[in-house]
Design an enzyme around this catalytic site. Structure first.
Site, PDB file in Angstrom:
ATOM      1  N   HIS A   1       8.786  -3.548  -4.044  1.00  0.00           N
ATOM      2  CA  HIS A   1       8.047  -3.988  -2.867  1.00  0.00           C
ATOM      3  C   HIS A   1       9.008  -4.603  -1.859  1.00  0.00           C
ATOM      4  CE1 HIS A   1       4.737  -5.351  -0.460  1.00  0.00           C
ATOM      5  NE2 HIS A   1       5.121  -6.608  -0.543  1.00  0.00           N
TER       6      HIS A   1
ATOM      7  N   CYS B   1       4.913  -0.358   2.555  1.00  0.00           N
ATOM      8  CA  CYS B   1       5.405  -1.728   2.728  1.00  0.00           C
ATOM      9  C   CYS B   1       6.751  -1.765   3.444  1.00  0.00           C
ATOM     10  CB  CYS B   1       5.467  -2.436   1.378  1.00  0.00           C
ATOM     11  SG  CYS B   1       6.514  -1.613   0.161  1.00  0.00           S
TER      12      CYS B   1
ATOM     13  N   ASP C   1       0.806  -1.229   0.000  1.00  0.00           N
ATOM     14  CA  ASP C   1       0.000   0.000   0.000  1.00  0.00           C
ATOM     15  C   ASP C   1       0.835   1.273   0.000  1.00  0.00           C
ATOM     16  OD1 ASP C   1       1.087  -0.275   2.467  1.00  0.00           O
ATOM     17  OD2 ASP C   1      -0.748   0.088   3.595  1.00  0.00           O
TER      18      ASP C   1
END
Length: 420
Positions: free
Chosen positions: A413, A279, A276
């Protein structure tokens, strides 16, 4: 004064002497340039008096002509004012006449529909026709507002009030007509709570029923609109992530397989973190909770604020990395310090993705050794000075993260790495 230096002046002089002679009842005088007859002193006095009388009459005639021209100019101005008032009245009355015409057209369409379809209209057909009529009213409302947005501010204000009153009246009439037609099908507004017999709930089912200027319409605050917008963006992001998880397979699968081969001998595995924008900080929060054996001492938001504060305090250490990782536009009027300050504000108050700058700040804020595993790049260690001598051979006291370049097409990520 008479001009005698040209043919026109000679003609005027001749005319003048002729008039003087007529006043004396004698023959016309000889024009200039010829030998005039001998005249007595009394005759010359009479001629002089007649010329003065003619000049006085000429002045009076010119004055009268000037007055006539002034009155003609005033009449023209009054005529222009009358025409402008007439045009204003036509513009103001025009939308009202158009609204009456559209109301007549709606009524004629209803009559024609009833005439062509003598068989009883179904509920779905009636609701479809109601939607069409409401759409026509909305289009007409837009046209009337456009027509009212002409002229001076006072005229626009007056016409706007008239248009609002007219739209309110048309909307009320249309709503009443729809209610009567629905009542003929057996739907009443005073039902006992049954959804089928409740006319209000049925009217709300008509798509596009919201016509402007309805007083019972609840106003949504700006804060609520902002929250709704964020929720919508978050939902769209989740949908994109799910779509990419089903579509993007090859690179992500290869990266995960390499990372698994690297972690499995160490007895470690990946703990998935919500993608989101927070992370990195959520993964660090998860590691702190794991190291403390319970709840993390810092939330992800507090970690953001700590990283931003440390970068501000030690800006000289981070500015070179900031310049290399961020493209700075030359046409910006902000200084480098201002740009770095704005970046720190985004770090602590938005969902800006974290990277090497923020990890470098966190390792000093937390005084922790951070280990980043990756299936696409070599592993990275940060804060080696905080690695205890007893834990040199193990990673029991280190923060362990995993970096994923191909996890999602939306960007990089971070996940948390935990014991298997």
């Amino acid at each position: 004064m008479l001009k005698v230096g040209s043919n026109t002046g000679l003609h005027e002089c001749t005319t003048f002497f002729c008039h003087c002679a007529e006043l004396q009842g004698s023959k016309p005088a000889t024009p200039p340039g010829s030998n005039p007859p001998a005249v007595s002193s009394s005759s010359s006095l009479q001629i002089r008096c007649g010329s003065e009388d003619l000049l006085t009459r000429s002045v009076l005639a010119r004055s009268l002509a000037g007055r006539l021209l002034h009155r003609s100019s005033l009449l023209r101005r009054r005529r222009r004012r009358v025409l402008s008032v007439h045009c204003l009245i036509c513009r103001t009355v025009g939308p009202m006449e158009d609204s009456q015409e559209i109301e007549k057209q709606v009524q004629e369409e209803v009559i024609s529909d009833n005439g062509t379809e003598k068989k009883q209209e179904t509920r779905d057909e009636m609701l479809s026709r109601h939607r069409k009529e409401i759409s026509q009213l909305q289009k007409k409302e837009i046209e009337m507002k456009k027509a009212a947005a002409r002229g001076s501010k006072a005229e626009q204000k007056a016409k706007k009030k008239q248009v609002e009153d007219e739209v309110t009246r048309l909307s009320a009439n249309l709503k009443e007509k729809h209610a009567k037609e629905l009542a003929e099908l057996g739907y009443s507004s005073g039902g006992n709570g049954n959804e089928k017999g409740n006319l209000d709930s049925l009217i709300k089912a008509i798509a596009g029923v919201s016509v402007a200027n309805q007083p019972d319409r609840a106003r949504v605050s700006k804060a609520q609109q902002k929250r709704d917008r964020r929720a919508q963006q978050e939902a769209e992001r989740e949908q994109r992530i799910q779509a990419e998880q089903s579509d993007t397979i090859s690179d992500r699968t290869i990266e995960n397989e390499k990372l698994e081969k690297k972690l499995k001998p160490l007895g470690l595995t990946v703990c998935e973190i919500k993608p989101d924008g927070h992370c990195l900080y959520r993964a660090v929060e998860d590691q702190l909770a794991l190291l403390s054996g319970g709840r993390s001492p810092h939330t992800y938001q507090e970690l953001r604020e700590m990283a931003a504060a440390y970068m501000r305090k030690n800006s000289a250490e981070f500015l070179p990395f900031f310049l290399s990782e961020n493209l700075i536009e030359d046409d910006s009027d902000e200084t480098l310090a201002q740009k770095f300050e704005n970046y720190c504000k985004e770090v602590e108050s938005t969902a800006l993705w974290g990277g090497q700058l923020e990890l470098g700040a966190l390792t000093h804020c937390l005084k922790k050794h951070i280990m980043i595993f990756s299936g696409s790049f070599p592993d990275v260690e940060m804060g080696k000075e905080y690695k205890s001598a007893a834990a040199t051979a193990s990673l029991s006291s280190s923060i362990m993260l995993s970096y994923h370049k191909h996890a999602f097409g939306l960007g990089e990520h971070y996940n948390s790495v935990v014991p298997a």
